[in-house]
Design a protein around this motif. Structure first.
Motif, PDB file in Angstrom:
ATOM      1  N   ALA A  61       8.614   2.286  24.495  1.00 37.82           N
ATOM      2  CA  ALA A  61      10.035   2.026  24.254  1.00 37.82           C
ATOM      3  C   ALA A  61      10.218   1.040  23.099  1.00 37.82           C
ATOM      4  N   ALA A  62       9.364   0.013  23.040  1.00 31.09           N
ATOM      5  CA  ALA A  62       9.449  -0.949  21.941  1.00 31.09           C
ATOM      6  C   ALA A  62       9.189  -0.248  20.608  1.00 31.09           C
ATOM      7  N   ARG A  63       8.225   0.673  20.611  1.00 31.81           N
ATOM      8  CA  ARG A  63       7.927   1.400  19.370  1.00 31.81           C
ATOM      9  C   ARG A  63       9.090   2.312  18.957  1.00 31.81           C
ATOM     10  N   LEU A  64       9.757   2.898  19.949  1.00 36.00           N
ATOM     11  CA  LEU A  64      10.925   3.733  19.625  1.00 36.00           C
ATOM     12  C   LEU A  64      12.010   2.871  18.978  1.00 36.00           C
ATOM     13  N   GLY A  65      12.216   1.680  19.540  1.00 34.32           N
ATOM     14  CA  GLY A  65      13.232   0.785  18.993  1.00 34.32           C
ATOM     15  C   GLY A  65      12.894   0.348  17.580  1.00 34.32           C
ATOM     16  N   ARG A  66      11.631   0.053  17.345  1.00 29.77           N
ATOM     17  CA  ARG A  66      11.228  -0.403  16.008  1.00 29.77           C
ATOM     18  C   ARG A  66      11.338   0.714  14.980  1.00 29.77           C
ATOM     19  N   THR A  67      10.976   1.929  15.417  1.00 24.55           N
ATOM     20  CA  THR A  67      11.104   3.077  14.514  1.00 24.55           C
ATOM     21  C   THR A  67      12.575   3.271  14.146  1.00 24.55           C
ATOM     22  N   ALA A  68      13.463   3.132  15.139  1.00 24.26           N
ATOM     23  CA  ALA A  68      14.893   3.303  14.891  1.00 24.26           C
ATOM     24  C   ALA A  68      15.386   2.256  13.894  1.00 24.26           C
ATOM     25  N   ARG A  69      14.969   1.006  14.095  1.00 23.57           N
ATOM     26  CA  ARG A  69      15.389  -0.060  13.182  1.00 23.57           C
ATOM     27  C   ARG A  69      14.958   0.244  11.752  1.00 23.57           C
ATOM     28  N   GLY A 110      15.991  11.073  31.763  1.00 22.73           N
ATOM     29  CA  GLY A 110      14.862  11.313  32.668  1.00 22.73           C
ATOM     30  C   GLY A 110      14.396  10.048  33.361  1.00 22.73           C
ATOM     31  N   SER A 111      13.070   9.861  33.383  1.00 23.96           N
ATOM     32  CA  SER A 111      12.472   8.711  34.047  1.00 23.96           C
ATOM     33  C   SER A 111      12.908   7.396  33.377  1.00 23.96           C
ATOM     34  N   PHE A 112      13.165   7.432  32.073  1.00 21.28           N
ATOM     35  CA  PHE A 112      13.705   6.252  31.382  1.00 21.28           C
ATOM     36  C   PHE A 112      15.009   5.832  32.062  1.00 21.28           C
ATOM     37  N   ALA A 113      15.886   6.806  32.332  1.00 22.89           N
ATOM     38  CA  ALA A 113      17.177   6.500  32.941  1.00 22.89           C
ATOM     39  C   ALA A 113      17.001   6.029  34.384  1.00 22.89           C
ATOM     40  N   ASP A 114      16.024   6.619  35.094  1.00 14.81           N
ATOM     41  CA  ASP A 114      15.848   6.297  36.510  1.00 14.81           C
ATOM     42  C   ASP A 114      15.272   4.902  36.739  1.00 14.81           C
ATOM     43  N   THR A 115      14.377   4.462  35.875  1.00 13.12           N
ATOM     44  CA  THR A 115      13.618   3.248  36.189  1.00 13.12           C
ATOM     45  C   THR A 115      13.646   2.190  35.080  1.00 13.12           C
ATOM     46  N   TYR A 116      14.641   2.276  34.161  1.00 11.12           N
ATOM     47  CA  TYR A 116      14.503   1.429  32.977  1.00 11.12           C
ATOM     48  C   TYR A 116      14.570  -0.058  33.247  1.00 11.12           C
ATOM     49  N   ARG A 117      15.401  -0.476  34.213  1.00 13.37           N
ATOM     50  CA  ARG A 117      15.525  -1.930  34.401  1.00 13.37           C
ATOM     51  C   ARG A 117      14.253  -2.529  34.993  1.00 13.37           C
ATOM     52  N   GLY A 118      13.660  -1.830  35.960  1.00 16.93           N
ATOM     53  CA  GLY A 118      12.440  -2.339  36.569  1.00 16.93           C
ATOM     54  C   GLY A 118      11.276  -2.435  35.596  1.00 16.93           C
ATOM     55  N   HIS A 119      11.259  -1.548  34.620  1.00 15.42           N
ATOM     56  CA  HIS A 119      10.163  -1.529  33.652  1.00 15.42           C
ATOM     57  C   HIS A 119      10.483  -2.318  32.379  1.00 15.42           C
ATOM     58  N   GLY A 120      11.696  -2.836  32.301  1.00 14.31           N
ATOM     59  CA  GLY A 120      12.066  -3.558  31.077  1.00 14.31           C
ATOM     60  C   GLY A 120      12.202  -2.648  29.874  1.00 14.31           C
ATOM     61  N   THR A 121      12.505  -1.352  30.120  1.00 11.30           N
ATOM     62  CA  THR A 121      12.668  -0.414  29.000  1.00 11.30           C
ATOM     63  C   THR A 121      13.830  -0.844  28.113  1.00 11.30           C
ATOM     64  N   ASP A 122      14.907  -1.350  28.751  1.00 10.00           N
ATOM     65  CA  ASP A 122      16.061  -1.812  27.972  1.00 10.00           C
ATOM     66  C   ASP A 122      15.675  -2.989  27.076  1.00 10.00           C
TER      67      ASP A 122
END
Lengths: 227, 297
Positions: free
Chosen positions: A25-33, A49-61
Motif C-alpha cells: 500500500a505504501a508503494r502504491l501511494g508513492r507511485t501515485a505521488r 476487496g480485502s483492502f476495503a475489508d481490513t484496511y484499518r487493522g492493517h494500517g493500509t490507510d
C-alpha cells in the motif's frame, strides 16, 4: 517469472503488519505521488476487496497516505501518516468501493495539485510487490520496480520513435513499453520502463517534444527523491 | 536468473563450485547490473534490521495495534532462562526470537518480509539464535539469506508465497523451507542436502490454511512463526544427518501449488473460515469491528 530477483523474496524492509496491506500500500501511494509529480493537495482513495475489508487493522490507510508523503516502506513515520498529512496540507478522503471482478487488494487514488488531476489504480500482489493497472483513463500495466516514464501525448504518427530516439542517444535501455490511447488522434499515454535511472536533462528533452503534454517519472528506488 | 527449479539451482552450484548463497549473489548481479558489493550491502543491512527486531521483541514488551497480542516472545524467553524447556535451550531460543520478530511486525515495527510480513519471524528466529550459539560472523548469515532467497525464488515462481493465494503453507511454509535449506548450507551441508531440507520442511506444512482472526496478522500467525522456526531446525538436522526427501523437493513445491489452488476461498486469508470463524474468533471480530462487521475502531 512473477518474481524477478532475490530482493522481491527477502525484503522489502518494512513497517508491519502486512506486506500486502501495508508495504504494498505504501508503494502504491508513492507511485501515485510520483505520477502526480509532487505532494497533492487533495486525494480521494477508494479501497476494494480485502483492502476495503481490513484496511484499518492493517494500517493500509496510514501506508497509502505515507506513500503520498513520499515515505518508503520502512519509514517509522507511517504510523503517524494521517496526522503528518494534515500538517503538510494534504486533505485525504477514504471510500470503500465495490466492483465484482477486481483483484482483492486494489486501490484507486485520485489526486489534485493546483489545476492538475491524476488518478492511479494499482493492486498489491504479495510480498510488498505492486502492479499499476491504470493511470487516469488509460489502461496500462507496470510494476514500478524500475525507473518508469509516463509520457502523456497526442496520438500522432512518429511520437514513439521520437521518444525512443532520445532514449537511444542517452544510452537508456528500454525493458518494457506500452501505449494506450483514448481514441485515434486523441490523448495517449506511453509507459516506458528502463534498466537505468533516467537523467533529468533527458526527461527535459522529451518534455520539449511537440505533442508531449506532460512527463512524470516513477522511481521508487530514489530514496526521498521528489520528482 | 539461470534457474527456475531447485534441481537446476543444484546443478549450477555443482558446475560452478559455489554454495547456493554465493551463486545467488552472482545471479542477482547478472540480473540487475548492480555490483556484487552493492547487493551484499543491501542484504547485510536487512540482516541488521532482523537482529534489531529480535532485540526489540525480546527486550521491549510489544503490544499489537489491535491490543490482541504481544509479550509472548518475552514470556517464552524468560521461561527458557528459569526452567528447563522441553525443547532445550537452543531450540527454545529460536522459538522465542521468531515470536519476537512476529510481534514487532504486529505492533507496526520495522521488519524484513521473508518472504512476507506474516512469515517474517522464522528466518530471523533461526538465523539469530544459531549465530549466537555457534558464534558466527555476520557475513555467514548474510550469504545464508541469499541461499534462503534463492530457495524462495524457486517456490514463489512455481507455487505461491502469499496466504491470500495459497494458504499459510505458502507463507509460513515457504519461510520454513527457506530457513531449513539455508541453515543446512550455513552449517556446512552441500547444496544437495540443503535442497533435501527444503522438501522435508515443505512436506510438513502442506495443507496449512490461512485463517487470521479478524483478518489481522496476529492470531494464529505469530505462534505459527514460532513453530515454524523449530520445524526448520528439525528439517536442517535431518538433512545434515543424511535424510533425503523421498519425493524430490521440486515435486513437493508442485504439490503445494496443487493444494493451494484447491483450497476454498474461506481458508485463504479472507477471515471467512478456520480459526477466524470459531465462536471465539467471531467474538474477537465483534469486539474490534462491532456487531455488524464494520471496521476496527
Amino acid at each position: 517469472m512473477r518474481f524477478k530477483d532475490v530482493f522481491s523474496i527477502i525484503g522489502p524492509s518494512m513497517i508491519g503488519p502486512s506486506s500486502s496491506h501495508t508495504a504494498g500500500a505504501a508503494r502504491l501511494g508513492r507511485t501515485a505521488r510520483q505520477a502526480m509529480g509532487g505532494l497533492p493537495q487533495e486525494a480521494d482513495i477508494i479501497l476494494y476487496g480485502s483492502f476495503a475489508d481490513t484496511y484499518r487493522g492493517h494500517g493500509t490507510d496510514l501506508a497509502i497516505v505515507a506513500g503520498l508523503l513520499d515515505y518508503d516502506t520502512d519509514d517509522e513515520r507511517i504510523r503517524d501518516a494521517l496526522d503528518l498529512a494534515a500538517a503538510a496540507g494534504l486533505l485525504v478522503r477514504f471510500k470503500e468501493g465495490r466492483k465484482p471482478d477486481v483483484h482483492p487488494n486494489t486501490a484507486t487514488i485520485t489526486m489534485r495539485l493546483g489545476d492538475t488531476n491524476v488518478s492511479v489504480t494499482g493492486r498489491s500482489i504479495g510480498g510488498g510487490n505492486v502492479e499499476i493497472v491504470g493511470i487516469d483513463r488509460f489502461d496500462v500495466k507496470f510494476t514500478a520496480n524500475y525507473p518508469t516514464l509516463l509520457i502523456y501525448h497526442e496520438d500522432r504518427y512518429g511520437m514513439v520513435s521520437e521518444v525512443t530516439e532520445i532514449l537511444k542517444n542517452a544510452h537508456v535501455n528500454i525493458s518494457y513499453m506500452e501505449v494506450d490511447r483514448e481514441a485515434r488522434n486523441g490523448e495517449a499515454l506511453t509507459v516506458i520502463e528502463s534498466d537505468q535511472r533516467i537523467r533529468e536533462e533527458v526527461i527535459e528533452r522529451i518534455r520539449e517534444l511537440t505533442n508531449v503534454r506532460r512527463v512524470s517519472v516513477i522511481d521508487l528506488a530514489s530514496k526521498g527523491g521528489t520528482p | 536468473m539461470r534457474f527456475s527449479s531447485l534441481e537446476q539451482l543444484m546443478t549450477l552450484c555443482k558446475e560452478e563450485s559455489l554454495s547456493i548463497g554465493r551463486l545467488m549473489v552472482v545471479e542477482q548481479a547478472r540480473e540487475t547490473g548492480q555490483s556484487t558489493e552493492q547487493i551484499y550491502e543491501q542484504m547485510a543491512s536487512y540482516y541488521q534490521v532482523m537482529k534489531e527486531a529480535v532485540r526489540k521483541g525480546i527486550e521491549e514488551e510489544t503490544k499489537s495495534r489491535s491490543g490482541l497480542t504481544g509479550g509472548d516472545a518475552r514470556r517464552v524467553h524468560d521461561y527458557g532462562r528459569v526452567q528447563q524447556s522441553s525443547l532445550g535451550d537452543e531450540a527454545s531460543k529460536a522459538l522465542a526470537y521468531a515470536l519476537a520478530v512476529s510481534e514487532v511486525n504486529a505492533s507496526m515495527g520495522r521488519v524484513i518480509a521473508t518472504p512476507t510480513a506474516g512469515s517474517c519471524g522464522i528466518i530471523p528466529g533461526v538465523f539469530v539464535s544459531s549465530q549466537e550459539r555457534f558464534d558466527w560472523e555476520d557475513s555467514r548469515l548474510v550469504y545464508g539469506l541469499f541461499a534462503a532467497g534463492a530457495i524462495g525464488y524457486v517456490i514463489a515462481n512455481n507455487s505461491f508465497v502469499s496466504g491470500a493465494e495459497g494458504g499459510c503453507q505458502a507463507e509460513v511454509g515457504s519461510a520454513i523451507g527457506m530457513a531449513a535449506g539455508a541453515l543446512t548450507e550455513i552449517r556446512g551441508g552441500s547444496p544437495e542436502q540443503a535442497v533435501h531440507a527444503v522438501g522435508l520442511a515443505l512436506k510438513n506444512s502442506l495443507g496449512l490454511i490461512c485463517d487470521p482472526v479478524a483478518g489481522l496478522v496476529e492470531i494464529p500467525c505469530i505462534v505459527r512463526n514460532g513453530f515454524g522456526a523449530v520445524t526448520a531446525l528439525a528439517a536442517a538436522d535431518m538433512a545434515l544427518a543424511g535424510v533425503r526427501s523421498a519425493i524430490p523437493s521440486d515435486e513437493v513445491i508442485g504439490v503445494m501449488l496443487e493444494v493451494g489452488a484447491a483450497m476454498p476461498e474461506k481458508h485463504r486469508e479472507t477471515a471467512k473460515g478456520g480459526l477466524a470463524q470459531t465462536p471465539t474468533g467471531r467474538k474477537i471480530m465483534e469486539q474490534l469491528y462491532g456487531k455488524k462487521g464494520g471496521k476496527p475502531k
